[in-house]
Design an enzyme around this catalytic site. Structure first.
Site, PDB file in Angstrom:
ATOM      1  N   CYS A   1      -2.162   9.609   3.004  1.00 47.21           N
ATOM      2  CA  CYS A   1      -2.044   8.519   1.385  1.00 47.21           C
ATOM      3  C   CYS A   1      -2.887   9.287   0.712  1.00 47.21           C
ATOM      4  O   CYS A   1      -2.096   9.116  -0.904  1.00 47.21           O
ATOM      5  CB  CYS A   1      -1.503   7.273   1.232  1.00 47.21           C
ATOM      6  SG  CYS A   1      -2.640   6.445   2.153  1.00 47.21           S
TER       7      CYS A   1
ATOM      8  N   GLU B   1       0.807  -1.114  -0.263  1.00 42.69           N
ATOM      9  CA  GLU B   1      -0.004   0.073   0.027  1.00 42.69           C
ATOM     10  C   GLU B   1       0.744   1.071  -0.199  1.00 42.69           C
ATOM     11  O   GLU B   1       1.634   1.370   1.043  1.00 42.69           O
ATOM     12  CB  GLU B   1      -0.698   0.265   1.239  1.00 42.69           C
ATOM     13  CG  GLU B   1      -1.601  -1.558   1.271  1.00 42.69           C
ATOM     14  CD  GLU B   1      -2.756  -1.569   0.816  1.00 42.69           C
ATOM     15  OE1 GLU B   1      -3.441  -0.515  -0.142  1.00 42.69           O
ATOM     16  OE2 GLU B   1      -3.248  -2.364   0.448  1.00 42.69           O
TER      17      GLU B   1
HETATM   18  P1  NAD Z   1       8.468   4.263   4.490  1.00 49.16           P
HETATM   19  O1  NAD Z   1       8.244   3.358   3.052  1.00 49.16           O
HETATM   20  O2  NAD Z   1       9.498   5.438   4.978  1.00 49.16           O
HETATM   21  O3  NAD Z   1       8.763   3.667   5.753  1.00 49.16           O
HETATM   22  C1  NAD Z   1       7.581   2.588   6.511  1.00 49.16           C
HETATM   23  C2  NAD Z   1       8.151   1.366   6.997  1.00 49.16           C
HETATM   24  O4  NAD Z   1       9.730   0.824   6.333  1.00 49.16           O
HETATM   25  C3  NAD Z   1       8.810   2.241   8.028  1.00 49.16           C
HETATM   26  O5  NAD Z   1       8.073   0.896   8.949  1.00 49.16           O
HETATM   27  C4  NAD Z   1       9.872   1.967   8.209  1.00 49.16           C
HETATM   28  O6  NAD Z   1      11.321   1.974   9.318  1.00 49.16           O
HETATM   29  C5  NAD Z   1      10.466   0.520   6.573  1.00 49.16           C
HETATM   30  N1  NAD Z   1      11.455   0.363   6.253  1.00 49.16           N
HETATM   31  C6  NAD Z   1      12.143   1.695   5.637  1.00 49.16           C
HETATM   32  N2  NAD Z   1      13.027   0.396   4.872  1.00 49.16           N
HETATM   33  C7  NAD Z   1      12.853  -0.894   5.110  1.00 49.16           C
HETATM   34  C8  NAD Z   1      13.794  -1.517   3.770  1.00 49.16           C
HETATM   35  N3  NAD Z   1      14.520  -1.862   3.580  1.00 49.16           N
HETATM   36  N4  NAD Z   1      12.928  -2.587   4.797  1.00 49.16           N
HETATM   37  C9  NAD Z   1      12.263  -3.087   4.919  1.00 49.16           C
HETATM   38  N5  NAD Z   1      11.797  -1.859   6.034  1.00 49.16           N
HETATM   39  C10 NAD Z   1      11.865  -0.812   5.950  1.00 49.16           C
HETATM   40  O7  NAD Z   1       7.574   5.194   4.315  1.00 49.16           O
HETATM   41  P2  NAD Z   1       7.172   6.547   5.613  1.00 49.16           P
HETATM   42  O8  NAD Z   1       7.591   7.824   4.977  1.00 49.16           O
HETATM   43  O9  NAD Z   1       7.663   5.600   7.336  1.00 49.16           O
HETATM   44  O10 NAD Z   1       5.560   6.375   5.141  1.00 49.16           O
HETATM   45  C11 NAD Z   1       5.135   7.494   4.625  1.00 49.16           C
HETATM   46  C12 NAD Z   1       4.508   6.979   3.244  1.00 49.16           C
HETATM   47  O11 NAD Z   1       3.684   6.042   3.508  1.00 49.16           O
HETATM   48  C13 NAD Z   1       3.549   7.746   1.715  1.00 49.16           C
HETATM   49  O12 NAD Z   1       4.323   7.498   0.871  1.00 49.16           O
HETATM   50  C14 NAD Z   1       2.419   7.663   2.105  1.00 49.16           C
HETATM   51  O13 NAD Z   1       1.275   7.366   0.787  1.00 49.16           O
HETATM   52  C15 NAD Z   1       2.224   6.066   1.475  1.00 49.16           C
HETATM   53  N6  NAD Z   1       1.420   5.668   2.728  1.00 49.16           N
HETATM   54  C16 NAD Z   1       0.221   4.417   2.362  1.00 49.16           C
HETATM   55  C17 NAD Z   1      -0.725   4.003   2.599  1.00 49.16           C
HETATM   56  C18 NAD Z   1      -1.885   3.722   1.590  1.00 49.16           C
HETATM   57  O14 NAD Z   1      -2.816   2.698   2.338  1.00 49.16           O
HETATM   58  N7  NAD Z   1      -1.848   3.389   0.640  1.00 49.16           N
HETATM   59  C19 NAD Z   1      -0.607   4.534   3.898  1.00 49.16           C
HETATM   60  C20 NAD Z   1      -0.328   5.358   4.622  1.00 49.16           C
HETATM   61  C21 NAD Z   1       1.333   5.856   4.447  1.00 49.16           C
END
Ligand code: NAD
Length: 521
Positions: free
Chosen positions: A277, A243
């Site tokens: 999002c 997502e």
């Molecule tokens: P992010 O991708 O930076 O981090 C998300 C999670 O992934 C965190 O827990 C982080 O620690 C983990 N992570 C980071 N690198 C990783 C790796 N290499 N391997 C495994 N895990 C890893 O995202 P963010 O900044 O926390 O969130 C914002 C983003 O989330 C925005 O782009 C937003 O649109 C999206 N979002 C999408 C939805 C949806 O339902 N489509 C809902 C909410 C947020």
């Protein structure tokens, strides 16, 4: 969770409130060995949890809902403290989690009951599709909805019979920890292992370790991380649902209800400080009503109150802080880029100078176009760029000019036209005369196209994704031998060819000829 023997203290992550910048807690970082240990205990717990029937699982989760309700104020305050959102928005998160428990406690049995399939060909077989839990589901989640996307996301996975290990965002781990502890109380009260649901903490490495161990990953976060996780999961061939981000367009037609559209644009762009999002990230408004629409949007934006809610005060704020330091820098970068390319700032356009935390003023931009990052890249902050368009065709073309396809909205008093336009928008969910409401419709699949992700949450799909489909085929007649079994004979070959011709020839005469046997063959 069973902890491996350690000689050194574990490193911690300090959590600071984005609104006050004060330290509000800390969590210890789980290394790969800790994640492995969590998965091992989750697997043991899964064996017990998965044998319960739907009613038993529902009863446990409904009792967890009561425990959550009893801790309501702690939950709301924890969400506000670590995420920086106003109380009303924390209450919405809490509302969602209670609702999603209620929904899947009631519907899981219906969504996952074995489905009889009537084979179009092999009528001598009884066929049923069963939905079986996958085992241990790993959830890797972001900071913008730290309760919904951790505990809320775990609910359908749990109702399907899985154990769940959550790796919450390193920016907002406290509410996942609290929610997990409360659900664990419900498990132990029911005589079940607490390890059915666990939280591991850390940065990307901890998330990566979870990908290396879990039976499925449900990831919510950015496109780049989503791709990295998909690559890593591919090495083990485990399923992932992703997502990801969005750049949701709002199309305002010339016959729109301008007042409702303006109210929706302001709330849709600035709720959760635009860190949604499915935020309204760009507006395409028909030039005939653009001035009136923009005027109302700016007036309403100027009235928004930004800051921190105090529980015991009657005063409330509308717009909170920005949770993630790098995100406020992205917002500044996009606004500066837009200004440099000729955009006009109608209100806002800077960090709030009156507040000491991470607050960016609700910002409205005009004179924007697709040469600017603000119209093409996910901003994920409180900025609403408004672009004038000649007509609906131009609006549609621009709306679809995006790598994203998460959500969208169309505004017109003609609902039939609205639904026709909605169907032409390349997005997973499109509202007509509404915004952001798709996520609250837990009955319907929610998720994106293009780079907005793979897989859907909510509805039947939202729980079936946590299951593997197991097909059970039972022979009905008990013949000693099937036609295609050994020994192969010339007689069965002729029979097979007759059946083939009779079934697949288009014309009746050909079918009959095949059935009776073609003497020339
Ligand atoms: P992010 O991708 O930076 O981090 C998300 C999670 O992934 C965190 O827990 C982080 O620690 C983990 N992570 C980071 N690198 C990783 C790796 N290499 N391997 C495994 N895990 C890893 O995202 P963010 O900044 O926390 O969130 C914002 C983003 O989330 C925005 O782009 C937003 O649109 C999206 N979002 C999408 C939805 C949806 O339902 N489509 C809902 C909410 C947020």
């Amino acid at each position: 969770m069973a902890q491996p023997l350690r000689l050194e203290p574990r490193p911690v992550i300090e959590i600071h409130s984005p609104a006050t910048l004060n330290k509000i807690g800390e969590v210890t970082i789980d290394a790969a060995a800790d994640v492995r240990a969590a998965i091992a205990t989750a697997r043991a717990a899964f064996r017990q949890w998965s044998t319960l029937d739907f009613k038993q699982r529902a009863n446990v989760l409904l009792s967890a809902r009561d425990l959550l309700l009893a801790r309501q104020e702690d939950i709301i305050q924890t969400i506000c403290a670590e995420n920086g959102k106003p109380r009303m928005e924390a209450i919405s998160e809490f509302f969602y989690v209670c609702d999603v428990i209620t929904f899947y406690a009631k519907q899981a049995k219906r969504f996952l009951k074995p489905e009889r399939v009537t084979p179009h060909l092999l009528r001598n077989k009884k066929v049923a599709v069963h939905y079986e839990p996958r085992g241990v589901i790993g959830l890797i989640t972001p900071w913008n909805f730290p309760f919904i996307l951790t505990i809320g996301e775990a609910i359908p996975a749990l109702m399907a019979g899985n154990a769940v290990v959550i790796k919450p965002s390193e920016w907002t781990p406290l509410i996942a920890k609290l929610g997990c502890e409360i659900l664990q109380q419900a498990f132990t009260k029911a005589g079940l292992p607490a390890e059915i649901l666990q939280v591991v903490n850390g940065y990307g490495e901890t998330g990566g370790a979870l990908v290396d161990e879990a039976d499925m990953i449900a990831f919510t976060g950015s496109v780049n991380t989503g791709k990295r996780i998909a690559e890593r999961a591919a090495k083990r061939l485990i399923p992932v649902s992703l997502e990801l981000g969005g750049k949701d367009p709002m199309i305002v037609c010339r016959d729109a209800d301008v007042e409702r559209a303006a109210n929706a644009a302001v709330w849709g762009a600035f709720t959760n400080s635009g860190q949604v999002c499915i935020s309204v990230e760009r507006v395409y408004v028909d030039e005939s009503i653009a001035d009136e629409f923009t005027k109302r949007v700016v007036e309403k934006t100027k009235q928004l109150r930004q800051g921190i809610d105090e529980k015991n005060s009657e005063q409330r704020v509308d717009v909170g802080a920005m949770t993630f330091p790098r995100q406020i820098e992205t917002v500044e970068d996009h606004v500066n880029d837009a200004k440099a390319h000729g955009a006009t700032i109608l209100t806002g356009g800077q960090r709030n100078p009156n507040l000491s935390g991470r607050f960016y003023e609700p910002t409205v931009l005009a004179n924007v176009d697709h040469s600017m990052k603000i119209m093409t890249e996910e901003t994920f902050g409180p900025v609403l760029p408004i672009m004038r368009v000649k007509n609906e065709d131009e609006a549609l073309r621009l709306a679809n000019d995006s790598i994203y396809g998460l959500n969208a909205s169309v505004w017109t008093k003609d609902k039939t036209k609205g639904e026709r336009l909605a169907a032409q928008v390349e997005a997973g969910m499109i509202c007509v005369n509404d915004v952001l409401v798709g996520f609250a419709v837990t009955d319907a699949p929610s998720g994106g196209l293009k780079e907005s992700g793979i897989g859907k949450r909510h509805g039947a799909h939202g729980i079936r994704r946590f299951c593997h489909e197991q097909v059970i085929i039972t022979d009905r007649f008990g013949l000693k031998r099937e036609m295609i079994w050994y020994p192969y004979t010339a007689q069965t070959e002729r029979l097979m060819l007759r059946v083939l011709g009779a079934l697949f020839s288009t014309r009746l005469s050909q079918k009959l000829k095949a059935l009776l046997g073609d003497k020339n063959k």
